[in-house]
Design a protein around this motif. Structure first.
Motif, PDB file in Angstrom:
ATOM      1  N   GLY A   6     -36.937 -16.666  30.187  1.00 42.82           N
ATOM      2  CA  GLY A   6     -37.693 -15.628  29.511  1.00 42.82           C
ATOM      3  C   GLY A   6     -36.792 -14.691  28.737  1.00 42.82           C
ATOM      4  O   GLY A   6     -35.646 -15.020  28.422  1.00 42.82           O
ATOM      5  N   ALA A   7     -37.290 -13.489  28.467  1.00 43.68           N
ATOM      6  CA  ALA A   7     -36.608 -12.543  27.597  1.00 43.68           C
ATOM      7  C   ALA A   7     -35.266 -12.072  28.144  1.00 43.68           C
ATOM      8  O   ALA A   7     -34.399 -11.655  27.381  1.00 43.68           O
ATOM      9  CB  ALA A   7     -37.508 -11.338  27.333  1.00 43.68           C
ATOM     10  N   THR A   8     -35.085 -12.122  29.453  1.00 43.52           N
ATOM     11  CA  THR A   8     -33.827 -11.653  30.033  1.00 43.52           C
ATOM     12  C   THR A   8     -32.867 -12.788  30.385  1.00 43.52           C
ATOM     13  O   THR A   8     -31.792 -12.551  30.918  1.00 43.52           O
ATOM     14  CB  THR A   8     -34.085 -10.807  31.295  1.00 43.52           C
ATOM     15  N   SER A   9     -33.243 -14.022  30.085  1.00 44.26           N
ATOM     16  CA  SER A   9     -32.359 -15.155  30.353  1.00 44.26           C
ATOM     17  C   SER A   9     -31.142 -15.092  29.441  1.00 44.26           C
ATOM     18  O   SER A   9     -31.211 -14.583  28.319  1.00 44.26           O
ATOM     19  CB  SER A   9     -33.105 -16.473  30.135  1.00 44.26           C
ATOM     20  N   THR A  10     -30.031 -15.632  29.902  1.00 45.64           N
ATOM     21  CA  THR A  10     -28.799 -15.633  29.120  1.00 45.64           C
ATOM     22  C   THR A  10     -28.502 -17.027  28.576  1.00 45.64           C
ATOM     23  O   THR A  10     -29.125 -18.019  28.986  1.00 45.64           O
ATOM     24  CB  THR A  10     -27.605 -15.193  29.980  1.00 45.64           C
ATOM     25  N   THR A  11     -27.538 -17.085  27.683  1.00 48.82           N
ATOM     26  CA  THR A  11     -27.141 -18.374  27.111  1.00 48.82           C
ATOM     27  C   THR A  11     -26.688 -19.339  28.202  1.00 48.82           C
ATOM     28  O   THR A  11     -27.068 -20.517  28.190  1.00 48.82           O
ATOM     29  CB  THR A  11     -25.995 -18.188  26.100  1.00 48.82           C
ATOM     30  N   ASP A  12     -25.884 -18.862  29.147  1.00 47.82           N
ATOM     31  CA  ASP A  12     -25.387 -19.745  30.193  1.00 47.82           C
ATOM     32  C   ASP A  12     -26.516 -20.244  31.085  1.00 47.82           C
ATOM     33  O   ASP A  12     -26.488 -21.387  31.557  1.00 47.82           O
ATOM     34  CB  ASP A  12     -24.338 -19.030  31.046  1.00 47.82           C
ATOM     35  N   GLU A  13     -27.526 -19.422  31.286  1.00 47.56           N
ATOM     36  CA  GLU A  13     -28.653 -19.843  32.122  1.00 47.56           C
ATOM     37  C   GLU A  13     -29.476 -20.927  31.436  1.00 47.56           C
ATOM     38  O   GLU A  13     -29.818 -21.944  32.055  1.00 47.56           O
ATOM     39  CB  GLU A  13     -29.528 -18.637  32.462  1.00 47.56           C
ATOM     40  N   VAL A  14     -29.804 -20.734  30.152  1.00 43.78           N
ATOM     41  CA  VAL A  14     -30.672 -21.710  29.488  1.00 43.78           C
ATOM     42  C   VAL A  14     -29.942 -23.022  29.195  1.00 43.78           C
ATOM     43  O   VAL A  14     -30.576 -24.072  29.032  1.00 43.78           O
ATOM     44  CB  VAL A  14     -31.290 -21.148  28.189  1.00 43.78           C
ATOM     45  N   LEU A  15     -28.605 -22.974  29.111  1.00 43.75           N
ATOM     46  CA  LEU A  15     -27.838 -24.198  28.872  1.00 43.75           C
ATOM     47  C   LEU A  15     -27.293 -24.823  30.154  1.00 43.75           C
ATOM     48  O   LEU A  15     -26.596 -25.842  30.093  1.00 43.75           O
ATOM     49  CB  LEU A  15     -26.672 -23.905  27.920  1.00 43.75           C
ATOM     50  N   SER A  16     -27.606 -24.254  31.292  1.00 41.17           N
ATOM     51  CA  SER A  16     -27.123 -24.789  32.558  1.00 41.17           C
ATOM     52  C   SER A  16     -27.569 -26.242  32.727  1.00 41.17           C
ATOM     53  O   SER A  16     -28.751 -26.568  32.581  1.00 41.17           O
ATOM     54  CB  SER A  16     -27.652 -23.943  33.728  1.00 41.17           C
ATOM     55  N   GLY A  17     -26.614 -27.111  33.000  1.00 37.87           N
ATOM     56  CA  GLY A  17     -26.931 -28.524  33.197  1.00 37.87           C
ATOM     57  C   GLY A  17     -27.020 -29.335  31.929  1.00 37.87           C
ATOM     58  O   GLY A  17     -27.220 -30.548  31.986  1.00 37.87           O
ATOM     59  N   ILE A  18     -26.902 -28.701  30.768  1.00 39.06           N
ATOM     60  CA  ILE A  18     -26.970 -29.417  29.490  1.00 39.06           C
ATOM     61  C   ILE A  18     -25.565 -29.785  29.038  1.00 39.06           C
ATOM     62  O   ILE A  18     -24.676 -28.935  28.997  1.00 39.06           O
ATOM     63  CB  ILE A  18     -27.680 -28.562  28.421  1.00 39.06           C
ATOM     64  N   ASP A  19     -25.367 -31.045  28.683  1.00 40.79           N
ATOM     65  CA  ASP A  19     -24.074 -31.543  28.222  1.00 40.79           C
ATOM     66  C   ASP A  19     -24.150 -31.791  26.720  1.00 40.79           C
ATOM     67  O   ASP A  19     -24.938 -32.621  26.255  1.00 40.79           O
ATOM     68  CB  ASP A  19     -23.721 -32.835  28.955  1.00 40.79           C
ATOM     69  N   LEU A  20     -23.367 -31.058  25.960  1.00 35.52           N
ATOM     70  CA  LEU A  20     -23.368 -31.188  24.506  1.00 35.52           C
ATOM     71  C   LEU A  20     -22.170 -31.987  23.998  1.00 35.52           C
ATOM     72  O   LEU A  20     -21.881 -31.978  22.802  1.00 35.52           O
ATOM     73  CB  LEU A  20     -23.384 -29.797  23.859  1.00 35.52           C
ATOM     74  N   THR A  21     -21.494 -32.691  24.888  1.00 34.02           N
ATOM     75  CA  THR A  21     -20.371 -33.524  24.477  1.00 34.02           C
ATOM     76  C   THR A  21     -20.831 -34.534  23.431  1.00 34.02           C
ATOM     77  O   THR A  21     -21.862 -35.199  23.600  1.00 34.02           O
ATOM     78  CB  THR A  21     -19.778 -34.278  25.693  1.00 34.02           C
ATOM     79  N   GLY A  22     -20.083 -34.621  22.342  1.00 28.76           N
ATOM     80  CA  GLY A  22     -20.447 -35.528  21.263  1.00 28.76           C
ATOM     81  C   GLY A  22     -21.375 -34.927  20.233  1.00 28.76           C
ATOM     82  O   GLY A  22     -21.657 -35.554  19.202  1.00 28.76           O
ATOM     83  N   LYS A  23     -21.854 -33.706  20.459  1.00 28.48           N
ATOM     84  CA  LYS A  23     -22.740 -33.023  19.517  1.00 28.48           C
ATOM     85  C   LYS A  23     -21.920 -32.121  18.593  1.00 28.48           C
ATOM     86  O   LYS A  23     -21.075 -31.351  19.053  1.00 28.48           O
ATOM     87  CB  LYS A  23     -23.767 -32.164  20.262  1.00 28.48           C
ATOM     88  N   ARG A  24     -22.174 -32.220  17.293  1.00 31.81           N
ATOM     89  CA  ARG A  24     -21.483 -31.365  16.322  1.00 31.81           C
ATOM     90  C   ARG A  24     -22.472 -30.322  15.824  1.00 31.81           C
ATOM     91  O   ARG A  24     -23.586 -30.653  15.406  1.00 31.81           O
ATOM     92  CB  ARG A  24     -20.933 -32.189  15.159  1.00 31.81           C
ATOM     93  N   ILE A  25     -22.033 -29.069  15.837  1.00 31.09           N
ATOM     94  CA  ILE A  25     -22.950 -27.951  15.616  1.00 31.09           C
ATOM     95  C   ILE A  25     -22.338 -26.968  14.621  1.00 31.09           C
ATOM     96  O   ILE A  25     -21.178 -26.568  14.761  1.00 31.09           O
ATOM     97  CB  ILE A  25     -23.221 -27.218  16.946  1.00 31.09           C
ATOM     98  N   LEU A  26     -23.128 -26.560  13.627  1.00 30.37           N
ATOM     99  CA  LEU A  26     -22.712 -25.542  12.664  1.00 30.37           C
ATOM    100  C   LEU A  26     -23.413 -24.238  12.986  1.00 30.37           C
ATOM    101  O   LEU A  26     -24.642 -24.201  13.140  1.00 30.37           O
ATOM    102  CB  LEU A  26     -23.060 -25.977  11.239  1.00 30.37           C
ATOM    103  N   VAL A  27     -22.646 -23.153  13.104  1.00 23.34           N
ATOM    104  CA  VAL A  27     -23.198 -21.826  13.381  1.00 23.34           C
ATOM    105  C   VAL A  27     -22.692 -20.868  12.314  1.00 23.34           C
ATOM    106  O   VAL A  27     -21.482 -20.671  12.172  1.00 23.34           O
ATOM    107  CB  VAL A  27     -22.771 -21.312  14.770  1.00 23.34           C
ATOM    108  N   THR A  28     -23.581 -20.249  11.561  1.00 25.41           N
ATOM    109  CA  THR A  28     -23.148 -19.256  10.581  1.00 25.41           C
ATOM    110  C   THR A  28     -23.068 -17.884  11.239  1.00 25.41           C
ATOM    111  O   THR A  28     -23.714 -17.609  12.246  1.00 25.41           O
ATOM    112  CB  THR A  28     -24.098 -19.194   9.362  1.00 25.41           C
ATOM    113  N   GLY A  29     -22.247 -17.008  10.648  1.00 22.36           N
ATOM    114  CA  GLY A  29     -22.079 -15.671  11.212  1.00 22.36           C
ATOM    115  C   GLY A  29     -21.221 -15.667  12.453  1.00 22.36           C
ATOM    116  O   GLY A  29     -21.498 -14.948  13.424  1.00 22.36           O
ATOM    117  N   ALA A  30     -20.129 -16.461  12.418  1.00 23.58           N
ATOM    118  CA  ALA A  30     -19.303 -16.651  13.614  1.00 23.58           C
ATOM    119  C   ALA A  30     -18.166 -15.645  13.722  1.00 23.58           C
ATOM    120  O   ALA A  30     -17.085 -15.975  14.209  1.00 23.58           O
ATOM    121  CB  ALA A  30     -18.739 -18.070  13.626  1.00 23.58           C
TER     122      ALA A  30
END
Length: 319
Positions: A6-30
């Motif tokens: 929900g609104a108070t969840s953090t990035t680490d909480e919502v990505l817990s257990g997710i493996d992004l190995t092999g994924k290429r990601i572009l983020v603007t405003g870094a």
């Protein structure tokens, strides 16, 4: 999107257990705030992240913690000034020339409520930076996004301030109001996601717009303490009228959570063509103030197509 977040969840909480190995990601405003935290959370899960920033020196310093969080992935920076289409095109050309596919693009960068000004190409600064810069960048690299990929555009509850004005996007005939201009640009972010999703979902590429929530970052550098107090008072008045609790700032990790959640959620149908807040898809809602939900005009498919056509005409490029 998972109901346990929900609104108070953090990035680490919502990505817990997710493996992004092999994924290429572009983020603007870094180079600050949400962009840095978004990059950190993604590389910590194995992502190969490309951070785009206008000031590479500033970004290098700001992302020291991102590099320290790299696990099985990687982190690199590319130069991108969204207020200059020459810079946008140069960045896109570089990425296309490299030919490395992208799995996720997070259009995070932007400006909020500055004094009246123009981009290098003569567009009103907020519309030109927040929308047109990303419009050109994302469309130029769209071919790099793998089938099943994801686009996330960072919008705001501020879209409720104003719909886009396709007749006078640069305030050439109307008096400039920085909050109206901000609202127009944030509505444009949502409409762009709606149109991009409709165009690319045939190959499984889905697009979503997100509202991170209220966070104290340098994004607020054009706001005085008085401006901030007036805005919060208005939000609280609207919340009280709707029976909602008073406004509270989020942490940066909480603010970036909806972006990474929309980017990494396996079910594209849960986010495709939608506006998300608090790690959930939001429902259409009318009413004054900055309450939850999304204005219906921001999800209007015909409006999205009209903005697309207007944007192509403004940048003199067809996608």
């Amino acid at each position: 999107m998972s109901s346990k977040f929900g609104a108070t969840s953090t990035t680490d909480e919502v990505l817990s257990g997710i493996d992004l190995t092999g994924k290429r990601i572009l983020v603007t405003g870094a180079s600050a705030g949400l962009g840095v935290e978004t990059c950190r959370a993604l590389v910590a899960r194995g992502g190969a992240v490309v951070g785009a920033a206008r000031d590479l020196g500033k970004a290098e310093k700001a992302t020291a913690g991102v590099r320290a969080a790299v696990t099985t992935g990687s982190f690199e920076l590319v130069e991108l000034d969204l207020a200059s289409l020459a810079s946008v095109r140069a960045c896109a050309d570089r990425l296309v020339a490299e030919g490395k596919p992208l799995d996720i693009v997070i259009a995070n960068a932007g400006v909020m409520a500055p004094p009246f000004g123009h981009t290098a190409d003569g567009f009103e600064l907020q519309f030109g930076t927040n929308h047109l810069g990303h419009f050109v960048l994302v469309n130029r690299i769209a071919g790099l996004i793998r089938d099943g990929g994801r686009l996330v555009t960072v919008s705001s509850a501020g879209h409720r301030f104003a719909d886009v004005d396709l007749d006078d996007p640069n305030f050439e005939h109307t008096e400039y109001d920085r909050w109206v201009a901000y609202g127009r640009s944030k509505t444009a972010n949502i409409l762009f996601a709606v149109a991009f999703d409709r165009l690319h979902k045939v190959r499984g590429v889905r697009a979503a717009a997100v509202h991170p929530g209220g966070i104290r970052t340098e994004f607020h550098r054009h706001m005085s303490e008085t401006d901030e107090a007036v805005m919060i008072a208005a939000i609280n008045a609207a919340n009280a009228a709707a029976g909602l609790p008073p406004f509270q700032y989020k942490s940066i990790a909480q603010g970036a959570a909806t972006s990474v959640s929309a980017a990494a959620v396996p079910d594209g149908d849960a986010v495709g063509g939608r506006y998300c807040e608090g790690c959930h898809g939001a429902e259409a809602q009318e009413g004054e103030g900055l309450r939850g939900g999304v204005r219906p005009y921001a999800l209007d498919a015909e409006r999205a197509e009209a903005l697309w056509a207007k944007s192509e005409a403004l940048v003199a490029e067809t996608f």
